[in-house]
Design an enzyme around this catalytic site. Structure first.
Site, PDB file in Angstrom:
ATOM      1  N   PRO A 360       0.859  -1.252   0.050  1.00 20.35           N
ATOM      2  CA  PRO A 360      -0.018  -0.086   0.100  1.00 20.35           C
ATOM      3  C   PRO A 360       0.848   1.341  -0.093  1.00 20.35           C
ATOM      4  CG  PRO A 360      -0.124  -1.174   2.026  1.00 20.35           C
ATOM      5  CD  PRO A 360       0.617  -1.932   1.202  1.00 20.35           C
ATOM      6  N   PRO A 361       0.193   2.377  -0.212  1.00 23.62           N
ATOM      7  CA  PRO A 361       0.829   3.735  -0.114  1.00 23.62           C
ATOM      8  C   PRO A 361       1.651   3.975   1.061  1.00 23.62           C
ATOM      9  CG  PRO A 361      -1.170   3.807  -1.150  1.00 23.62           C
ATOM     10  CD  PRO A 361      -1.319   2.691  -0.696  1.00 23.62           C
ATOM     11  N   GLY A 362       2.638   4.653   0.944  1.00 25.04           N
ATOM     12  CA  GLY A 362       3.221   5.240   2.223  1.00 25.04           C
ATOM     13  C   GLY A 362       4.105   4.119   3.068  1.00 25.04           C
ATOM     14  N   VAL A 363       4.178   3.097   2.668  1.00 24.96           N
ATOM     15  CA  VAL A 363       4.953   2.034   3.470  1.00 24.96           C
ATOM     16  C   VAL A 363       6.405   2.151   3.365  1.00 24.96           C
ATOM     17  CG1 VAL A 363       3.023   0.522   3.726  1.00 24.96           C
ATOM     18  CG2 VAL A 363       4.528   0.229   1.672  1.00 24.96           C
ATOM     19  N   GLY A 364       6.798   2.927   2.407  1.00 25.09           N
ATOM     20  CA  GLY A 364       8.283   3.176   2.122  1.00 25.09           C
ATOM     21  C   GLY A 364       8.985   2.586   1.157  1.00 25.09           C
ATOM     22  N   LYS A 365       8.048   2.277  -0.031  1.00 24.02           N
ATOM     23  CA  LYS A 365       8.704   1.663  -1.277  1.00 24.02           C
ATOM     24  C   LYS A 365       9.757   2.387  -1.900  1.00 24.02           C
ATOM     25  CE  LYS A 365       4.605   0.936  -2.990  1.00 24.02           C
ATOM     26  NZ  LYS A 365       3.941   1.555  -1.827  1.00 24.02           N
ATOM     27  N   THR A 366       9.087   3.628  -2.120  1.00 24.87           N
ATOM     28  CA  THR A 366      10.116   4.739  -2.766  1.00 24.87           C
ATOM     29  C   THR A 366      11.433   5.122  -2.012  1.00 24.87           C
ATOM     30  OG1 THR A 366       8.302   5.785  -3.444  1.00 24.87           O
ATOM     31  CG2 THR A 366      10.082   7.060  -3.903  1.00 24.87           C
ATOM     32  N   SER A 683     -12.798 -13.854  -0.726  1.00 22.40           N
ATOM     33  CA  SER A 683     -12.352 -14.002   0.435  1.00 22.40           C
ATOM     34  C   SER A 683     -13.555 -13.392   1.317  1.00 22.40           C
ATOM     35  CB  SER A 683     -11.020 -13.579   0.675  1.00 22.40           C
ATOM     36  OG  SER A 683     -10.955 -12.222   0.763  1.00 22.40           O
ATOM     37  N   LYS A 726      -4.618  -7.882   6.218  1.00 16.79           N
ATOM     38  CA  LYS A 726      -6.160  -7.932   6.723  1.00 16.79           C
ATOM     39  C   LYS A 726      -5.959  -7.784   8.354  1.00 16.79           C
ATOM     40  CE  LYS A 726      -8.210 -10.060   3.138  1.00 16.79           C
ATOM     41  NZ  LYS A 726      -8.475 -11.554   2.396  1.00 16.79           N
TER      42      LYS A 726
HETATM   43  P1  ADP Z   1       5.532   4.455  -0.935  1.00 19.08           P
HETATM   44  O1  ADP Z   1       6.532   4.721  -1.917  1.00 19.08           O
HETATM   45  O2  ADP Z   1       5.382   3.202  -0.386  1.00 19.08           O
HETATM   46  O3  ADP Z   1       4.181   5.045  -1.179  1.00 19.08           O
HETATM   47  P2  ADP Z   1       7.242   6.241   0.700  1.00 19.08           P
HETATM   48  O4  ADP Z   1       8.360   5.636   0.405  1.00 19.08           O
HETATM   49  O5  ADP Z   1       6.960   7.510  -0.128  1.00 19.08           O
HETATM   50  O6  ADP Z   1       6.027   5.343   0.496  1.00 19.08           O
HETATM   51  O7  ADP Z   1       7.219   6.691   2.241  1.00 19.08           O
HETATM   52  C1  ADP Z   1       6.462   7.715   2.584  1.00 19.08           C
HETATM   53  C2  ADP Z   1       7.156   8.469   3.748  1.00 19.08           C
HETATM   54  O8  ADP Z   1       7.149   7.451   4.852  1.00 19.08           O
HETATM   55  C3  ADP Z   1       8.491   8.710   3.259  1.00 19.08           C
HETATM   56  O9  ADP Z   1       8.936   9.881   3.964  1.00 19.08           O
HETATM   57  C4  ADP Z   1       9.407   7.715   3.944  1.00 19.08           C
HETATM   58  O10 ADP Z   1      10.563   8.043   4.370  1.00 19.08           O
HETATM   59  C5  ADP Z   1       8.633   7.273   5.093  1.00 19.08           C
HETATM   60  N1  ADP Z   1       8.877   5.930   5.618  1.00 19.08           N
HETATM   61  C6  ADP Z   1       8.051   4.821   5.217  1.00 19.08           C
HETATM   62  N2  ADP Z   1       8.296   3.720   5.762  1.00 19.08           N
HETATM   63  C7  ADP Z   1       9.423   3.900   6.622  1.00 19.08           C
HETATM   64  C8  ADP Z   1      10.382   3.405   7.584  1.00 19.08           C
HETATM   65  N3  ADP Z   1      10.124   1.993   7.713  1.00 19.08           N
HETATM   66  N4  ADP Z   1      11.217   3.770   8.373  1.00 19.08           N
HETATM   67  C9  ADP Z   1      11.314   5.513   8.039  1.00 19.08           C
HETATM   68  N5  ADP Z   1      10.540   6.063   7.220  1.00 19.08           N
HETATM   69  C10 ADP Z   1       9.664   5.353   6.336  1.00 19.08           C
END
Ligand code: ADP
Length: 807
Positions: A360-366, A683, A726
């Protein structure tokens, strides 16, 4: 002239000189040099006598001492007109041919050859026929001389004045520029008439040849003239520009570009393209649209990193350290990334697998991908594929389009400035396809190690090597990624964070980062842990931390305002109580209020693009004929599950105390709210069945129990995907009892221990197990009072506060 000193057919013994590459005809004068000893002696002998000599052409010019067999039997008796001794001992002769002669015998005497020659009769008769033929020959010869580049016109004039056929033919023959064999043949043709015919034929042929020659010559000349003209004009233009004072700019520009091309270390093909374009640019008017297009193209060719490379760092320990410094938690993922990097550092030219970070978004992929770039010393570029639907966006437009540009791949390579960056392909699952071509096909080529060394952008129109690039893809879900693309990728799943993980991420990363961005001093401004928890629980409801970061940012903005107002001495440790002053009314209600027991309503767990979700399924009935209606986003996908649910209830009607004919008397409507992704549809099978049983038995389903599982017709519960997401969602919503298929037990290992410890997992095998947990009380088997049951269902609500859902 000393003519007719011989009688026809008489015999003569004369000194003989063999000739190389020349045939002497009667009635013609010719100079040549004599050098061979025997020939010199023969000449001397002739000079001392009556100056008569016999000349015969060698069959093979290469032979130095020709024997009788090596010279032609027919030759020419000639007079020596002039002789000149040359300093090197040779003699230069001018001779005049006189009669044809046939060698009857050859003998050596005093070192030179003597020939017994039979003089051949000359025919001088002129008939009208011959005259005609002569005229034809003369006019052809005229043409021949005109066309021939080597024959002076005067020769012709003197030649054609001759009126006697024998003499005419011999003079013409002497001037023909044909091979020795052909000339010898003419010498051996004694009859003037035959000779005329032969000459006419030869002239015809030769004229044709000369014509073709001249045509070709003409064309070549024209082309050369054109090239010269262009050269001349371009020189002139330079001169004009110089006069106008622009010359220096122009020359400088071209020179500069040329030097840049030399320095760019391009592959051969690209360099040729560039130089060719430069040549075109040089002759274009400098301020034309055409020149701009050309200049742009050259600039692009020069801007892409053909050979520039960042120095790669293969130190795994350092990579591990960087990943840990930048990210909290995610242990397994980081471990996998380090393994991936280790393999790449061992294999010299790592081909194949591409990392895909899914979640999901915001989990740190980028940010993970950025860390990988940092750890390996590569540059980082990001291509967002969301909404890309045109192949040209990836691969560029052909240069023939007005305003054409290279595609995103080349644009970003230019931005990277090195040929080995980390290239993030963001949201591969959001790419679509339409009539403008399939971008995923282009992407496949980019990612294929067999093909990407020779990637061709439509605009650059020359191969570019992408094989050194480290591609990393991200996706929210995988089912929309084209299978061929999915095959190429090594998928790492990121499910989302627990509350405590989020608090940690916020305190260690997000808050310091936002404070810094907003110019706030981290020693003076702090957030209490409880405040962060409240932000997470009351202002966000997400798997990742994107909104959390946003909320923190918006608090920071407000604090910045206060700092400016109250001076730099301002300190603050933000307590939870004042949160609403900064963020307004909480966006999400306290969870407890939602967990009511209701008839016909069951709580399911779904897997969505933004992580796990709670899915409340509602069922209701109305009088009718057994029609089953499904509404909501997943209506169609759920058809099968709904029918399975219905069949299960009918099969177990007796045990559940449900009217066995309910499906004839009522229509059933099941509503599934939006949210889940189609693939996750099935599911919700057990949730739907629970809602249905609750509706038909009038027993409320528990609002504090969430469930997920597929159902078969016979009521077996099958495993599902995305369990971790989930479970985290259920936990986020404060649900503590979760029903999951027994076959999913193994997936519980992925659930963080602190979440597990707060949850009560119920592992189930059958729908009966589910109902035991999910219904507020157990259904009583039918006692034969179906009449009452029908009434109760159809009309009045049951006692108590639980009411059937009305739609
Ligand atoms: P995604 O690409 O999955 O949508 P992002 O990489 O843009 O998410 O992450 C959103 C923000 O959350 C960024 O500022 C990122 O550094 C931070 N972040 C996400 N996961 C972590 C983590 N495990 N530890 C530290 N910062 C995190």
């Amino acid at each position: 002239m000393t003519q007719a000193t011989f009688k026809n057919d008489s015999l003569e013994t004369l000194p003989m000189v063999p000739l190389r590459d020349v045939v002497v005809f009667p009635h013609t004068m010719i100079p040549f040099v004599v050098g061979r000893r025997t020939s010199l002696l023969a000449v001397e002998h002739a000079l001392s006598q009556n100056k008569k000599i016999f000349l015969s052409t060698q069959k093979d010019a290469k032979i130095d001492n020709p024997s009788a067999d090596d010279i032609n039997a027919i030759g020419t008796i000639a007079n020596i007109i002039q002789s000149l001794k040359l300093p090197n001992g040779n003699i230069k002769l001018l001779v005049e041919g006189n009669f044809r002669g046939r060698v009857l015998e050859l003998h050596e005497q005093e070192g030179c050859s003597f020939a017994l020659v039979k003089v051949i009769e000359r025919k001088t008769q002129v008939t009208p026929d011959l005259e005609k033929e002569m005229q034809k020959a003369v006019s052809l010869f005229e043409k021949y001389v005109k066309l021939s580049p080597n024959l002076p016109y005067e020769t012709m004039i003197s030649t054609i004045r001759v009126t006697e056929p024998g003499r005419l033919t011999d003079t013409i023959s002497a001037h023909l520029q044909v091979g020795i064999e052909e000339k010898q043949r003419l010498l051996e043709t004694f009859e003037p008439k035959d000779r005329l015919e032969a000459i006419v034929e030869i002239l015809d042929n030769e004229i044709e040849k000369l014509r073709v020659d001249r045509k070709i010559h003409h064309r070549v000349k024209k082309q050369m003239e054109k090239a010269q003209k262009e050269y001349y004009l371009s020189e002139k233009m330079k001169a004009i520009q110089q006069e106008l004072g622009r010359k220096d700019d122009r020359v400088n520009e071209v020179e500069e570009l040329k030097q840049k091309i030399e320095e760019a270390r391009m592959p051969k093909e690209a360099k040729e393209k560039a130089l060719q374009e430069l040549k075109r640019l040089e002759v274009m008017p400098p301020i034309s649209a055409e020149a701009t297009v050309s200049r742009n193209y050259l600039e692009w060719l020069l801007a892409v990193p053909w050979s520039k490379k960042s120095k790669e760092n293969r130190d795994i320990t350092r990579a591990e350290k960087i990943l840990n410094e930048d990210h909290y938690g995610l242990e397994k993922i980081k471990e996998r990334i380090v393994e991936f990097l280790a393999v790449r550092s061992l294999v010299k030219n790592p081909k194949g697998s591409i990392l895909c970070l899914a979640g999901p978004p915001g989990v740190g992929k980028t940010s993970l991908a950025q860390s990988i770039a940092k750890a390996t010393g590569r540059k980082f570029v990001r291509l967002s594929l969301g909404g890309v639907r045109d192949e040209a966006e990836i691969r560029g437009h052909r240069r023939t389009y007005i305003g054409a540009f290279p595609g995103q791949i080349i644009q970003l390579m230019k931005k990277a400035g090195a040929r080995n960056p980390v290239f993030l392909l963001d949201e591969v699952d959001k790419m679509s396809m339409d009539f403008r071509g399939d971008p995923s096909a282009a992407l496949l080529e980019v990612l294929d190690p067999e093909q990407n060394a020779t990637f061709v952008d439509h605009y650059l129109d020359t191969e570019f090597d992408l094989s050194q690039v480290m591609f990393i893809a991200t996706a929210n879900v995988l089912h929309t990624v084209p299978p061929a693309l999915k095959d190429r990728m090594e998928v790492l799943r990121l499910a989302g964070y627990t509350l405590s993980e989020k608090i940690n991420i916020a305190q260690r990363f997000l808050i310091p980062k936002q404070l810094k961005t907003h110019g706030l001093d981290p020693d003076k401004i702090t957030f209490e842990d409880l405040t962060v928890r409240d932000i997470i629980e009351k202002y966000t409801r997400e798997a990742g931390v994107r909104n959390l970061e946003r909320e923190v940012a918006s608090i920071c903005r407000k604090i910045a305002r206060r700092v400016v107002k109250e001076g730099p001495g301002f300190t603050l440790s933000l307590p939870p109580a004042v949160l609403s002053d900064y963020l307004g009314v909480p966006k999400f209600r306290a969870k407890e209020t939602e967990k009511k027991n209701e008839i016909g309503v069951a709580v399911g767990l779904a897997w969505t693009e933004i992580g796990g979700e709670i899915l409340t399924i509602e069922a209701t009935q109305m009088k009718g004929k057994g029609k089953l209606t499904l509404t909501g986003k997943l209506g169609d996908v759920m058809q099968e599950s709904a029918h399975a649910a219905l069949s299960y209830v009918r099969g177990r009607a007796q045990d559940l105390g449900v009217d066995e004919d309910f499906h004839r008397k009522f229509d059933i409507h099941i509503h599934i709210p939006e949210g889940a992704i189609p693939k996750d549809g099935p599911s919700a099978g057990i949730t739907m069945t629970t809602a249905l049983v609750s509706l038909l038995t009038r027993i409320p389903a528990r609002g504090d129990v969430a469930m997920t599982g597929e159902i078969t017709l016979r009521g077996k519960v099958l495993p599902i995907g995305g369990l971790k997401e989930k479970v985290l969602a259920a936990h986020r919503f404060g649900i503590r009892t979760i029903i999951i298929p027994r076959d999913n037990e193994k997936d519980l290992a992925d659930v963080p221990p602190e979440v597990q410890s707060e949850l009560d997992f119920k592992l189930v095998d059958t729908m009966d197990d589910v109902l035991k947990i999910a219904l507020a009380r157990q259904p009583a088997p039918a006692t034969g009072k179906e009449e009452f049951q029908e009434k109760a269902i159809g009309q009045a609500p049951e006692e108590g506060s639980d009411r059937p859902m009305a739609h």
